[in-house]
Scaffold this active site. Structure first.
Site, short mmCIF file in Angstrom:
data_model
loop_
_atom_site.label_atom_id
_atom_site.label_comp_id
_atom_site.label_asym_id
_atom_site.label_seq_id
_atom_site.Cartn_x
_atom_site.Cartn_y
_atom_site.Cartn_z
N LYS A 283 0.85 -1.19 0.00
CA LYS A 283 0.00 0.00 0.00
C LYS A 283 0.89 1.24 0.00
O LYS A 283 1.84 1.33 0.77
CB LYS A 283 -0.90 -0.03 1.24
CG LYS A 283 -2.13 0.85 1.13
CD LYS A 283 -3.16 0.54 2.22
CE LYS A 283 -4.31 1.55 2.13
NZ LYS A 283 -5.41 1.25 3.06
N GLU A 363 -19.97 -4.14 9.34
CA GLU A 363 -20.91 -3.28 10.05
C GLU A 363 -22.03 -4.07 10.70
O GLU A 363 -22.49 -3.75 11.79
CB GLU A 363 -21.50 -2.24 9.09
CG GLU A 363 -20.50 -1.25 8.52
CD GLU A 363 -19.78 -1.78 7.28
OE1 GLU A 363 -20.09 -2.91 6.83
OE2 GLU A 363 -18.89 -1.08 6.77
N ARG A 391 -25.62 -0.30 5.90
CA ARG A 391 -25.32 -1.72 5.81
C ARG A 391 -25.87 -2.50 7.00
O ARG A 391 -25.91 -3.73 6.97
CB ARG A 391 -23.79 -1.92 5.78
CG ARG A 391 -23.16 -1.79 4.42
CD ARG A 391 -23.52 -2.98 3.56
NE ARG A 391 -22.98 -2.88 2.23
CZ ARG A 391 -21.75 -3.29 1.88
NH1 ARG A 391 -20.93 -3.79 2.77
NH2 ARG A 391 -21.36 -3.18 0.64
#
Lengths: 625, 625
Positions: A283, A363, A391
């Site tokens: 990353k 979530e 969600r």
């Protein structure tokens, strides 16, 4: 640089005539373009930097004019945008009228599925794949998914489905070992185990040599593949998690080695079954600050004037408030779904590591986990963005509110969110959650009230609740005397007593309404009344009904969809009290609000001072005086 | 039977003094009680029959006064209810005022978490477990979850989290190889692989003998367990999926062998880590019709007079309608989330096996899979209950509506649902989804209009849409001449032209409003106007605004929460046209509606003919004539 490859190419089709070395240099140039634009405009820098070779390899092997490439979330897709016809517009990234930070079908025929929320790519890809089969087409379908997204429940549901569907889909697992902050859970550990397991490395070598020796095309390829398939099946004993679900697993591969990636993608293209290709990337690759601190550079803000040191964000203010309460109340625990940094929780985590839970992009699980914690005697505060609470609406209703469990939801980024655009707007929390019985919904206008609300909810009020606040800076005190106590619990607060015109708002719009009051007074010599609802559920009808009686124009402003907003609900009460009220609801109309600066968005939907003044002017023109 | 053990015992504490053989006979008696009540009152018969020994073993080893037992969904919990103080009230199961078909904290201190929707138990249990650790308590926490629920994304998110949390939770996987219809996906296959794998059977034998030799209590146990733990770790190579996620896996065990179950539960209780115990049971065990056809006996209806052969359920009518369209349009595919039988899709599946997808209890995945299918050129129709669509609200918004993808959602059981009660009411679909831009929401009053709507949506209208219909019988034709065409697309339909009083409704309430019209005409000599909205989004304001002008009382009825209902939204338009309208919104107030017959529920919330007449009477008393 003697000459630029990026200047020389139009789009991905020009990749075909570049040599490997040239493509590698092109990757460097793409990185520079991404760094330049994303540090200026803001954006998801680190993920996109990590996926440059991945995108170049995909576009060298697959043809996005017919093959369908679905990026999960879309943080990784900047290089893809640059190479599919949007190089010249890339500098408009995330700006009003510019290109979106996420894949968008309306923006380009090469964007095959709109994304933004995590975990959707595998489901969408197998949908595309099954449609292809049923329509007797023959293109490839590829899902590109990160290691954080793949642990989302929806991804896991889709993985569970693949074998049964007997369709072919290629899943590229871009594993940067990061999630947004750091890897979460058993699956992450399992991936890291796979990454270092020699039997898989052996597999990789077998694949590479097989790939090199393959005469691509002709019937020989089929025989080679058949053999390879057998080798793969046997080499993969002991089974890994993906194999346990009946999905072929290949990897891990070096996600910055173009040659290796192109080889394995070619092989996957020729292979006749679904396969998950595990690719390891770094990353922030190629940008030292992001490589060193990828979490900080996950999403960067647009370059703006240096803020006043006194100014604090809503996220930080809320996290610090809950931290203060947690010092004295050890029942308080904090939860977040991969938003530790975004919700300002790093300090809480450091101070109370045992009472902090980052569940990853999960979530649904987070809310029911919080319900369990509350049932067990704790006082959980879950930090989540408004858009992501969509969600877990059912968990809020079915697992928290229905059982009256004292979970407090600290709802960040509610209302319009600016540059992230359509997929990330927080416009549904009011319409959806005002209809959940037994829930308290608070919407503070400043830090002082926010602190009062959290404190009361956790200390005195054993009820499920949402505290809703916008993205951006939080006023410490707004229309409030120093040391004056906050208005009473569950009561609205009249900030300005006037006549004729009644302005109603809550949360982030209050400062705009204060400004509007001043303008209205200046221009029309009318002193409006201004009320801050503070609580959206339950509504303080006692205060409101009194005001409805002797005002003839009501302007209710809120950063919510108008359909289902509080304004819609209040009208019913107003109408019972005073049939002659002229009612103006200033909220977001029935459409998707595009990306761009929040100011532009507010003007676009008409939530601004000028509109308030205009509505007063229209009223004065037509109303009997 | 010479004497009844069930009569002899008060609750689970009396199990301690029964011998194994006596407990087995008790299990038989409990089964008889369950069969008697569930075939009379309706209920989830087959699952509960399969879990009798499981419950007796759990209650023999754990103490639900302090230990927390969380049943997933709750279909398995009837024996638990009988043995935890509700034996004498068990005959009131699912009746108005009687005991609930699901665990309910308000009903009993032994019900530790309310359930109804699938996949919540592991999240809730680890919440309870972590709370226990943080509060320095020491009870056991057990999640009992079926093989269908464990493949739900939320369960998988929770499983992913267990290792990281370093808490101890016992997961009992009750594997009846069934889901509601049949096993779905890779995980189900993996479970069946584990069930027959000799290495696990060996493990089981090792566990059993270890268990027998354990001097339960004292320090010897710890040493034995340490050894055993090592054995377990090594015996379990090659790893299975649960082990891949860092969770100890024990099994499979015979779920009808009380002795074996009690042994393994005792061992799990003494073990110091989380463990998943895989138990195999037979759905419908002990009741021949249910053993032979467990899908049919998954949920049985209350015993009622034999229905007229002419009457068809909404579910069946919709499925047949889509089947007819699919005959001519091979782009049409049907999806369901474990509701094949419930949504009447068995015949569709038989006729079009390639175009039918049961994704298991994976609502989120289903909707985005449908989005992918639509993006790929198909016309998916997803069959789902209103209450379960709450699980996939974000997918509807973010993956379907935002991209304008032509997915039709066939929304079964919307409105009040009767005996399943609080957790299963379909009262949120209107408040939640009316605020989703670009969505069409249709609410047909009869089969004729439903067929017109589906046909138009699939053939002519490339838009995302919901067709909402209630549980129960569908009128074939209601207030409609034979062979008369349906009202135009997206238009409301005036069913009766009258004066002064305007009744507005949609879907299931129309027949009640027709009856009300007649009563009002009879009693007050007023001929009301009656309008069927037909479409809830977009609203036909042209027709409505004309009606608002010359009516002075509006009664709007709908089976939805009032807060966020269409009535709330319409008032804003009415008020602009006619300030003098008296507005009555007859919808579900801000509370959770308990289980019982639907008629009772309608009376409880005041959606009935008597209430309409009462509102007219009140209006006549006060209105100027």
């Amino acid at each position: 640089m003697s000459h630029s490859y990026l200047d020389m190419i139009n789009d991905y089709r020009d990749l075909y005539r570049l040599k490997l070395e040239e493509k590698n240099r092109l990757c460097g140039e793409i990185r520079q373009m991404i760094i330049g634009v994303a540090t200026e405009n803001g954006g998801h820098l680190a993920s996109s930097l990590g996926a440059v070779e991945l995108v170049v390899a995909l576009l060298s092997v697959f043809d996005p004019m017919k093959d369908k490439i679905v990026f999960d979330v879309g943080h990784q897709a900047y290089a893809y945008k640059i190479l599919t016809g949007r190089k010249d517009r890339f500098h408009t990234l995330r700006q009003w009228g510019g290109i979106s930070g996420f894949p968008k079908r309306e923006e380009s025929p090469y964007d095959h599925f709109d994304t933004g929320h995590a975990g959707t790519s595998i489901s969408a890809a197998i949908g595309y794949a099954k449609a292809r089969d049923l329509l007797h087409q023959s293109h490839n379908v590829i899902a590109v998914v990160g290691d954080a997204s793949i642990s989302n429940g929806m991804s896991l549901e889709a993985l569970n489905q693949i074998e049964e569907l007997k369709t072919k889909v290629i899943i590229v697992l871009n594993d940067n070992k990061m999630s947004i902050n750091f890897p979460i859970g058993g699956l992450a550990k399992h991936l890291s185990h796979l990454s270092t397991n020699p039997s898989y490395r052996k597999m990789k070598d077998a694949l590479r040599s097989a790939c090199k020796n393959l005469p691509l095309g002709g019937s020989l390829i089929e025989e080679s593949l058949k053999k390879l398939k057998y080798q793969i099946k046997t080499a993969l004993q002991p089974i890994n998690m993906f194999e346990a679900l009946g999905i072929n697993y290949w990897g891990p591969f070096n996600g910055h080695n173009l040659e290796e990636l192109e080889e394995v993608f070619k092989l996957a293209k020729a292979f006749d079954e679904s396969v998950l290709i595990h690719v390891i990337t770094k990353k922030g690759k190629g940008y030292a600050p992001a490589e060193e601190n990828p979490t900080k550079y996950h999403g960067v803000s647009p370059r703006r004037p240096r803020p006043d040191a006194e100014i604090v964000s809503w996220s930080k203010a809320c996290a610090e408030c809950v931290e203060k309460i947690a010092e004295k109340d050890n029942r308080v625990v904090c939860l977040t779904a991969a938003m530790e940094e975004g919700c300002g929780l790093s300090r809480f985590k450091k101070r109370f590591p045992d009472r902090f839970f980052d569940v990853g992009i999960a979530e649904e699980h987070m809310l029911t986990y919080a319900a369990g914690l509350a049932a067990g005697g704790m006082r959980p505060v879950t930090f989540i963005y408004s858009t992501f609470l969509q969600r877990a609406g059912d968990q809020l209703y079915h697992d928290i509110a229905m059982q009256k469990l004292p979970v407090v939801i600290s709802l960040d980024r509610s209302g319009l969110v600016g540059e992230d655009g359509e997929t990330h707007q927080g416009l549904l929390d009011i319409p959806w959650f005002k209809s959940v019985p037994g829930l308290i919904i608070a919407s503070p206008r400043d830090v002082a009230d926010m602190e009062f609300m959290f404190s009361n909810l956790i200390k005195n009020c054993d009820m499920p609740a949402i505290v809703r606040y916008p993205k951006g800076d939080a006023p410490k005190r707004l229309a409030r005397d120093v040391d004056a106590p906050c208005a009473p619990w569950l009561k609205a607060e009249v900030l300005r007593h006037g006549r004729e015109v009644l302005l109603i708002g809550h949360g982030g719009v209050i400062s705009m309404l204060i400004e509007s009051c001043n303008k209205i007074a200046d221009i029309y010599n009318i002193d409006p009344t201004l009320v801050d609802l503070r609580f959206l559920k339950p509504l303080d009808l006692e205060t409101l009904n009194k005001l409805f009686v002797d005002h003839s124009l009501v302007i209710m402003a809120e950063e919510s969809y108008a359909i289902g907003g509080i304004g819609e609900q209040l009208l019913g009460f107003a109408q019972r009290v005073n049939k002659h009220i002229r009612w103006e609801h200033m909220a977001v109309p029935d459409l998707y609000v595009p990306h761009g600066a929040k100011d532009e968005q507010l003007r676009y939907v008409g939530i601004c001072c000028d509109e308030v003044v205009k509505k007063v002017s229209e009223y004065l023109e037509t109303a009997p005086r």
